[in-house]
Design a protein around this motif. Structure first.
Motif, mmCIF file in Angstrom:
data_model
loop_
_atom_site.group_PDB
_atom_site.id
_atom_site.type_symbol
_atom_site.label_atom_id
_atom_site.label_comp_id
_atom_site.label_asym_id
_atom_site.label_seq_id
_atom_site.Cartn_x
_atom_site.Cartn_y
_atom_site.Cartn_z
ATOM 1 N N VAL B 18 0.852 -1.191 0.000
ATOM 2 C CA VAL B 18 0.000 0.000 0.000
ATOM 3 C C VAL B 18 0.883 1.234 0.000
ATOM 4 C CG1 VAL B 18 -1.848 1.198 1.192
ATOM 5 C CG2 VAL B 18 -1.669 -1.288 1.328
ATOM 6 N N SER B 19 0.604 2.129 -0.885
ATOM 7 C CA SER B 19 1.403 3.343 -0.981
ATOM 8 C C SER B 19 0.929 4.350 0.050
ATOM 9 C CB SER B 19 1.259 3.936 -2.384
ATOM 10 O OG SER B 19 1.678 5.268 -2.384
ATOM 11 N N LEU B 20 1.751 4.582 1.029
ATOM 12 C CA LEU B 20 1.387 5.562 2.058
ATOM 13 C C LEU B 20 2.354 6.727 1.976
ATOM 14 C CD1 LEU B 20 0.629 3.148 4.977
ATOM 15 C CD2 LEU B 20 -0.929 4.917 4.174
ATOM 16 N N PRO B 21 1.893 7.897 2.345
ATOM 17 C CA PRO B 21 2.785 9.059 2.290
ATOM 18 C C PRO B 21 4.031 8.806 3.126
ATOM 19 C CG PRO B 21 0.595 9.632 3.150
ATOM 20 C CD PRO B 21 0.582 8.192 2.865
ATOM 21 N N THR B 23 6.107 10.967 4.659
ATOM 22 C CA THR B 23 6.086 11.710 5.926
ATOM 23 C C THR B 23 4.657 11.828 6.394
ATOM 24 O OG1 THR B 23 6.694 13.427 4.338
ATOM 25 C CG2 THR B 23 7.975 13.322 6.405
ATOM 26 N N SER B 24 4.222 10.903 7.198
ATOM 27 C CA SER B 24 2.852 10.996 7.688
ATOM 28 C C SER B 24 2.882 11.554 9.097
ATOM 29 C CB SER B 24 2.187 9.630 7.645
ATOM 30 O OG SER B 24 2.837 8.750 8.515
ATOM 31 N N ALA B 25 2.106 12.601 9.285
ATOM 32 C CA ALA B 25 2.104 13.281 10.584
ATOM 33 C C ALA B 25 1.361 12.439 11.605
ATOM 34 C CB ALA B 25 1.442 14.645 10.446
#
Lengths: 447, 447
Positions: B18-21, B23-25
């Motif tokens: 799964v493509s996740l950002p 830099t996830s806050a």
């Protein structure tokens, strides 16, 4: 063609009703035109019966028409528009500078680019994913950048085709219903109930807190749902959206969730349908930079179609949407996309929040005004729209009264569906002095 | 929902597919997703049968896919694209400066504007009318400014609906046929003849000078006609277009005339269908700034729907097109429209003619190359496309051979319809050194 030369000679006397360019280079070429046979020739092509079903004009052009008629009647009036929901505040410079820079770059060999991906530029898709869907499992490949949510609604309808059934909130943004009529999903308009056949109208009123008892709603293939809502300004809670997703899942429906006002939410209500567990299997989300950055004229939006969303035969909805986007669209303007990137930079986000904050102050002023006059007022808190109740009165009458007596353009609630009858939508998009002046005039009229 | 918490705990281990950002806050919110039940849940919504009729991918994305596969295979190859017809030369500064200026102005109170008219800004409509239709009786009110001809083709199809019959030149730009399939105007794809049912394919080949014997063409409601033609590069003469208009009038048909390459015409052939007497009663014209000013990424075009064009019941086609434009579109980007105005200034026109002249020199180089190799070559003179005959060979085979052995991307003629089989379209859109280099490689391969 025997009387062509006759027609030609007549046409060289230009018909004053025909608009011709003022500075026309050279001589009259005397081509045959049909001004003199306007009522003679018709093609043999039948008018599309679905187009014929549509009622009157699309709401907002109709309001513009009435506004222009008012201006003709009162040429000196200072007309204030709190009507069509059009943004009024300048776009923050951090955003326009980026667009200007991209424009200039298009004159250089290194900076020029032609066709972009129809789905949007990769960095824009990635940044939308990161900014709005971080931790929600929506990747850049699920995001389709567009020239606005309104245009995407029709593209979604093209995916669905004519054999689906659909539900809308009543009242709702008219493009859902009108595009459904155009695609042939509906029956005829039934004047007595002010509804099209074969649409499930989900009544959303103060009585039900603008959210329906879903046990009384019929199953449809598609459910359009807008939160924060245009026009009522209400926003659905997490519990309500969880119910909605469960309802869709139970029925095998697809939700088209319009989140174009999500950044106006200032409490804990979800900003995306994908905050609800399981939503990726039943929902599409469409959104826009229009009301965040003042991009109503620049045109930039996006639609999320999760790869998990499948038709009954297992075919991914995203694949068909991708095909529509590739065949019927050529991508959003690359300059607008540069603006979108700037919007989502830290400075751009800060600037957008400033613009939104300004409009939210307008909302408070409008809400306080109508409350002080004793009216029941809804919306406003999480949306730039105030929904004012005028019980027992026709929306168009109130609209006309306001326009005639205060020179303020609003939107009649019934323009959004029969459930909007008796309400007026007052938009918070306006310069501060205009909002204050409009409120002064409302206070005089309704004191 | 009983196994939701179980799913949640598993999902906190992020699925690497799964493509996740990056830099996830903040923390993982652990929403339920469907990665672990991808094959489990389907909605109950049937896939649109018209979408299922479409064959493979839309042509140009398919070519991009093959190009990318080639790049993977030969990462060091200098691939030259003379394929999808994408402009390569920078936009003249007189045009980009105007767009930059408009961008900056959007940050000022005086220069800001929100929603424009869906039909386009009045000065843009007026200047298009004056520049391209002077003395042809086409007024600014007949002109609808858009984000490109491709998008307008679908909007026109929405006007026509599913119950019309249509004809196309064979070969032709694939958006006409594909949008017709999407709207449900056609039958299924017939693999043996490589045609959709219920479409009249008008064969345009060297044998008939790329213009059909109309006495052998069946009547249809709609006739798509592109001149100068994409892909064959041929342009119709005044006599041919007069025949076409008479044919339409005799049959009560509507011509959708695509003139997106009209400024490439350097002889006396008509640049607009409205140069033909009576055309306003039977024709619509769609056009674009894309290939004149390098606006393929900026997105600006227009469509002319004369008020004289009527459905069989006398209802003006323009009124329904106006309704579609108002309901399904929100106008072209205001920045692109500022570019359009600059394009049509005296300096802009001069600059556009310079760009077009440059591409026309490319065309000559390509034509000379294939002629010198003994091939029969068509088009070119009035269009940026060269249509090269490879008798007895499969277009896709020649396309693959050229890509494999010269690293040059072209377009297989059969991608434009069965009548394109045995041809290759070579686009003249390219930097001069690339065109020269591509021609050197062609000479080596086919000497």
């Amino acid at each position: 063609m025997s009387n062509l030369s006759c027609k030609l000679s007549r046409l060289c006397y230009r018909n004053p009703t025909v608009s011709l360019p003022r500075t026309s280079a050279g001589v009259c070429k005397c081509v045959a035109t049909s001004q003199d046979s306007k009522t003679d020739y018709k093609t043999a092509v039948s008018r599309n019966a679905n187009m014929a079903k549509l009622q009157a004009g699309y709401l907002f052009p109709e309001i513009a028409r009435r506004r222009n008629a008012h201006l003709l009647k009162y040429p000196d009036a200072k007309v204030i528009s709190l009507g069509i929901g059009d943004t009024t505040e300048p776009i923050p410079e951090v955003i326009t500078s980026a667009m200007a820079k991209r424009s200039h770059a298009l004159s250089t060999l290194e900076g020029y680019n032609g066709y972009g991906a129809e789905q949007g530029e990769k960095p824009v898709r990635a940044l939308i994913s990161k900014t709005f869907y971080s931790d929600l499992g929506i990747g850049e490949e699920d995001i389709f950048v567009s020239d606005g949510a309104k245009c995407d609604i029709t593209r979604l309808q093209l995916v669905f085709g004519s054999n689906v059934s659909m539900a809308v909130q009543d009242p709702s943004y008219p493009a859902y219903v009108d595009s459904s009529v155009i695609l042939g999903q509906t029956g005829l308009y039934q004047k007595d109930v002010e509804k099209y056949g074969n649409i499930e109208y989900i009544r959303c009123t103060p009585e039900n807190g603008f959210f329906p008892d879903l046990s009384k709603v019929s199953r449809t293939d598609i459910i359009f749902f807008c939160s924060p809502n245009n026009p009522t300004g209400s926003s659905a809670t997490r519990e309500q959206l969880t119910q909605l997703v469960e309802f869709a899942k139970m029925n095998g429906s697809i939700i088209v969730y319009d989140s174009a006002y999500a950044m106006y939410i200032s409490d804990d209500n979800p900003k995306s349908i994908f905050e609800i567990p399981g939503a990726k299997e039943v929902a599409i989300e469409t959104s826009s930079f229009s009301k965040y950055a003042g991009f109503t004229g620049v045109r930039l939006g996006w639609t999320v179609v999760p790869k998990e969303l499948l038709f009954s035969d297992g075919f991914p909805v995203a694949k068909d949407f991708n095909r529509i986007v590739s065949t019927c669209f050529n991508g959003a303007s690359n300059i607008a996309q540069a603006g979108g990137l700037a919007c989502l930079s830290p400075e751009g986000l800060e600037a957008m929040r400033g613009v939104i904050g300004f409009y939210k102050e307008n909302t408070s002023i409008i809400m306080d005004t109508f409350k002080s006059l004793g009216y029941n007022v809804y919306g406003g808190k999480n949306a730039p729209y105030v929904w004012v109740s005028f019980p027992g009165r026709s929306s168009w009458d109130v609209f006309a009264e306001m326009l005639e007596k205060t020179h303020v353009v609003t939107t009649p609630g019934s323009g959004f569906g029969p459930g909007g009858e008796g309400f007026i939508r007052v938009s918070a998009f306006g310069h501060r002095e205009n909002v204050l002046e409009a409120c002064r005039r409302f206070k005089q009229l309704y004191k």
